[in-house]
Design a protein around this motif. Structure first.
Motif, PDB file in Angstrom:
ATOM      1  N   SER A 254       0.860  -1.191   0.000  1.00 20.27           N
ATOM      2  CA  SER A 254       0.000   0.000   0.000  1.00 20.27           C
ATOM      3  C   SER A 254       0.890   1.233   0.000  1.00 20.27           C
TER       4      SER A 254
ATOM      5  N   GLU B 139       3.175   6.749  -6.374  1.00 21.23           N
ATOM      6  CA  GLU B 139       1.756   6.542  -6.664  1.00 21.23           C
ATOM      7  C   GLU B 139       1.517   6.509  -8.174  1.00 21.23           C
TER       8      GLU B 139
ATOM      9  N   GLY C 118       0.267   3.242 -10.534  1.00 24.65           N
ATOM     10  CA  GLY C 118      -0.977   3.340 -11.299  1.00 24.65           C
ATOM     11  C   GLY C 118      -0.801   3.317 -12.790  1.00 24.65           C
TER      12      GLY C 118
ATOM     13  N   LYS D   5       1.863  -2.668 -13.695  1.00 25.84           N
ATOM     14  CA  LYS D   5       0.448  -3.020 -13.856  1.00 25.84           C
ATOM     15  C   LYS D   5       0.280  -4.451 -14.355  1.00 25.84           C
TER      16      LYS D   5
ATOM     17  N   TYR E 242      -2.229  -5.861  -9.349  1.00 32.89           N
ATOM     18  CA  TYR E 242      -3.533  -5.256  -9.616  1.00 32.89           C
ATOM     19  C   TYR E 242      -3.967  -4.422  -8.416  1.00 32.89           C
ATOM     20  N   GLN E 243      -4.753  -3.420  -8.687  1.00 28.73           N
ATOM     21  CA  GLN E 243      -5.159  -2.466  -7.652  1.00 28.73           C
ATOM     22  C   GLN E 243      -6.468  -2.887  -7.003  1.00 28.73           C
TER      23      GLN E 243
ATOM     24  N   SER F 180      -8.542  -2.387  -2.795  1.00 31.90           N
ATOM     25  CA  SER F 180      -8.573  -1.495  -1.638  1.00 31.90           C
ATOM     26  C   SER F 180      -8.976  -2.282  -0.402  1.00 31.90           C
TER      27      SER F 180
ATOM     28  N   ILE G  56      -5.797   2.204  -0.798  1.00 27.13           N
ATOM     29  CA  ILE G  56      -5.458   1.500  -2.032  1.00 27.13           C
ATOM     30  C   ILE G  56      -4.327   0.515  -1.765  1.00 27.13           C
TER      31      ILE G  56
ATOM     32  N   PHE H 229      -1.986  -2.731  -3.711  1.00 33.58           N
ATOM     33  CA  PHE H 229      -1.588  -3.361  -4.964  1.00 33.58           C
ATOM     34  C   PHE H 229      -1.104  -4.768  -4.648  1.00 33.58           C
TER      35      PHE H 229
END
Length: 366
Positions: free
Chosen positions: A185, A226, A230, A236, A240-241, A243, A249, A251
């Motif tokens: 995070s 950040e 993203g 990526k 994956y994102q 929460s 948030i 990852f």
């Protein structure tokens, strides 16, 4: 839908790979749950287990009524038909918006990818997902020729060796997430406990987020982290994102098999650095001391004192016998800091003669 409580436990047996002497007690408890709640339909219990682990403890499982043949479902990539594989591939193409400009081209790609063979830590559905997520479908010929793991290693080699400073920084973020156990995070980068670890990783790979270094569009280090999480294509493809309530948030690695691969990859780049810095839970639950050298030790390792094989689990990180002293010192230092290891004497490491020799040297209370 049947009435009753449904309970699903994923990879529930993994703990006992590292604490095999505790398995019989767990089987007794499961037998009690089966007799008192499952047979009556009050509870529907669904347990998943990797095939490698299943065969490791199959003899113990047969003592419990929960594991009768009619209650077992074996899901294997080997059982997928060619049509099922093609449908899976097309669904992934659609999900990841992979452009194929002709029906013939789509058919050729599908036909080639259906030829993928399972590998030690990767099975067909996971390979297809990662190939699409990491945009490796163009490398399908190399994958078929050399194997998915080989191409994946080259993917990370290229990422690590790129001269672009922000690609190096994104790789450091990936290593940091792996060292923390597979998820990270934004607060982890500034946390008093984990923050210094991120600085160590950046120093190891010769890049920095410190104020005064070259940053994107004059952003602060926090803003750049950040943004990379993203927007960076490589990150990526691996994380994956999502929460959570506590950390906002978060990852997370796409697959546990990818996490294990990355951990092994990092370990190969520096075994001492890996042992000294990865989270202690990774060492205790995902690492394995490599094969012993002498014939007697090999026989003991093959059939341990618990009358079950203790070969290295699939996907675990193999540590060489040359770093056992470093491993013992790290575990002891964590115990000194207050890290609790319940029933430590039953851990699989303590069954290895080489490890116990060094453990006695570092633990002066013995």
């Amino acid at each position: 839908m049947h009435k009753g409580v449904y309970i699903i436990v994923d990879d529930w047996i993994d703990t006992y790979v590292y604490y095999p002497s505790k398995l019989d007690r767990a089987i007794d408890l499961l037998s009690s749950v089966y007799n008192n709640y499952v047979r009556s339909g009050e509870v529907y219990l669904i347990l998943t287990v990797q095939e490698d682990t299943w065969w490791r403890f199959k003899g113990s499982f047969e003592k419990c009524g929960l594991f009768q043949r009619e209650c077992l479902l074996n899901i294997q990539s080997l059982n997928f038909t060619k049509t099922e594989k093609q449908n899976m591939i097309l669904c992934h193409f659609k999900h990841y918006n992979i452009k194929v400009f002709s029906d013939k081209g789509r058919q050729n790609k599908c036909a080639n990818l259906t030829k993928l063979r399972n590998e030690w830590n990767f099975f067909f559905p996971v390979m297809i997902d990662l190939i699409c997520a990491m945009e490796l479908e163009k490398a399908q010929e190399r994958i078929l020729m050399n194997g998915f793991s080989y191409v994946l290693q080259k993917y990370f080699d290229k990422w690590l060796e790129e001269g672009d400073v922000n690609q190096k920084r994104s790789f450091c973020i990936l290593v940091f997430a792996a060292f923390l156990g597979g998820k990270v995070s934004l607060t982890d980068f500034k946390c008093p406990i984990s923050g210094p670890l991120f600085d160590k990783v950046c120093n190891k790979y010769k890049c920095s987020f410190n104020v005064g270094t070259e940053l994107i569009q004059n952003k602060s280090p926090d803003q750049e982290i950040e943004m990379l999480l993203g927007e960076n294509k490589h990150l990526k493809s691996c994380l994956y994102q999502t929460s959570c309530i506590q950390n906002g948030i978060v990852f997370i690695f796409h697959h546990s098999s990818l996490l294990k691969f990355v951990l092994s990859y990092i370990k190969e780049k520096g075994e001492i650095f890996f042992i000294e810095n990865v989270h202690i839970d990774i060492l205790m639950k995902h690492c394995w001391i490599g094969e012993p050298q002498c014939a007697l030790d090999k026989l003991i390792a093959e059939f341990g004192v618990w009358n079950c094989p203790v070969k290295q689990p699939e996907g675990s990180v193999s540590l060489s016998t040359s770093v056992i002293e470093t491993l013992a010192k790290r575990i002891y230092s964590e115990k000194e800091k207050g890290y609790r290891i319940p029933e430590w004497d039953d851990h699989i490491f303590m069954s290895r003669k080489e490890f116990k020799t060094f453990w006695k040297k570092v633990d002066h209370s013995i």
